[in-house]
Enzyme design. Sequence first.
Site, short mmCIF file in Angstrom:
data_model
loop_
_atom_site.label_atom_id
_atom_site.label_comp_id
_atom_site.label_asym_id
_atom_site.label_seq_id
_atom_site.Cartn_x
_atom_site.Cartn_y
_atom_site.Cartn_z
N TYR A 218 55.24 6.69 -7.67
CA TYR A 218 54.86 6.21 -6.45
C TYR A 218 54.91 4.56 -6.74
O TYR A 218 53.81 3.93 -6.99
CB TYR A 218 53.73 6.73 -5.82
CG TYR A 218 53.45 6.39 -4.39
CD1 TYR A 218 54.37 5.56 -3.73
CD2 TYR A 218 52.31 6.67 -3.71
CE1 TYR A 218 53.93 5.02 -2.30
CE2 TYR A 218 52.10 6.26 -2.50
CZ TYR A 218 52.79 5.66 -1.74
OH TYR A 218 52.49 5.15 -0.48
N LYS B 174 58.90 7.70 -5.11
CA LYS B 174 58.77 7.45 -3.78
C LYS B 174 58.88 5.87 -3.64
O LYS B 174 57.82 5.27 -4.28
CB LYS B 174 57.40 7.95 -3.33
CG LYS B 174 57.04 7.53 -1.81
CD LYS B 174 55.77 8.16 -1.26
CE LYS B 174 55.30 7.44 0.24
NZ LYS B 174 54.11 8.07 0.67
#
Length: 304
Positions: free
Chosen positions: A142, A170
Amino acid sequence: MTNSDRTPAPFGRALCAMITPFTEAGALDLDGARVLADRLVREGCDGLVLSGTTGESPTTSDAEKSALVRAVREAVGDRARLVTGVGTADTRHTAELALAAGEAGADGVLVVTPYYSKPPQDALEAHFTEVADASELPVMLYDIPGRTGTRIEPETMIRLAAHPRIVAVKDCSYDFLGTQKVLARTDLAYYAGCDEHVLALYAVGAAGYVSTVANVVPGLLRAVLDAFDSGDPAGAARLMRRSVPLIEAMMAADLPGTVTAKTLLSALGLPAGPVRPPLRPAGREAADGLRATLARVTEELARV
C-alpha cells in the site's frame, strides 16, 4: 489494451475498502459486517479489503481484526477474495498480524508503508520482505505517501516484485509516471487506490481498484471496468465522469472517506454506526450535501 495484455488480478478486479460497522455504543458489529459484505458482493464487488484506513484499522484491536475476517468469510464464502490490512509502524507487529490473518481465513494481506518514522528505502524493502516471509499469504503493498510520509520508490517496488508473495500494489502515490514504470518492468498487479484514477490506471494495465466509494455504490466503478472490457472506452469514460461528483464529495472534502461512507450508508439504512475517535461524525450541513450528491448522481446514472 486487451485483457490478455493485462496483469492477472490476484484479488479480483472490483474491490471495496469496506468500512467496519460499529454498534451505537461503539462495539464491533459483526452482524452488520456480514450484512454489508453480502450486499457489496451481490452488487458488484469480487474482492473486499478489510481493516484498511477506511475500516478504521488504527482504532480496532488485533482481536477485532481477526473476528472481522472470520465474520465476513462466513457471509461471503468463496464469492469474493478477502484482503485484510495488517500494516503498522512496527515490523514485528505487522508480521504477527499477517500470521493471524491467515489463521482467520484471509486470502491476502494489505501492508502499508510504516508511518511517521519515515524509514529509508533499504529499510522499507527489509520491512516488506520480513512481513512477506512471515506468512504464506500473498501481499498487496500500500503506497500512500500522503498519509505515511514515505513513498515506496519505483526502483524499490521493482526489487520487491521479485519476492514470490509480493504480488500487488494499492496505488495512492499520485505518481502516474512512476506507476507506469513499475507496470512496464514487473508483473505486480496494480490497483487504483484513488477512486478518481480508476479508469486512467486501468487503461494502462492495472488489475482493478480498491474503492471507498464502492461502500455506497458497489456497482458504479465496476460498470466503468465492464464498459472498458467490452470494447467501449467512450462509454467507460462517460460513466467515470458521471461518478466524479460523488467521488469528489466523498473523497476530496475536508472529511475522511470513512466518515463520508458511514454517513451515506446510514442514510441508506445499511450497517455503519459511528466512527471511533479521533474521527468525528459529519455535521448536519455536510451530511445533507453528501445525501444530495448521492441522490443526484444516482438519478443521472439511472438515465444512462
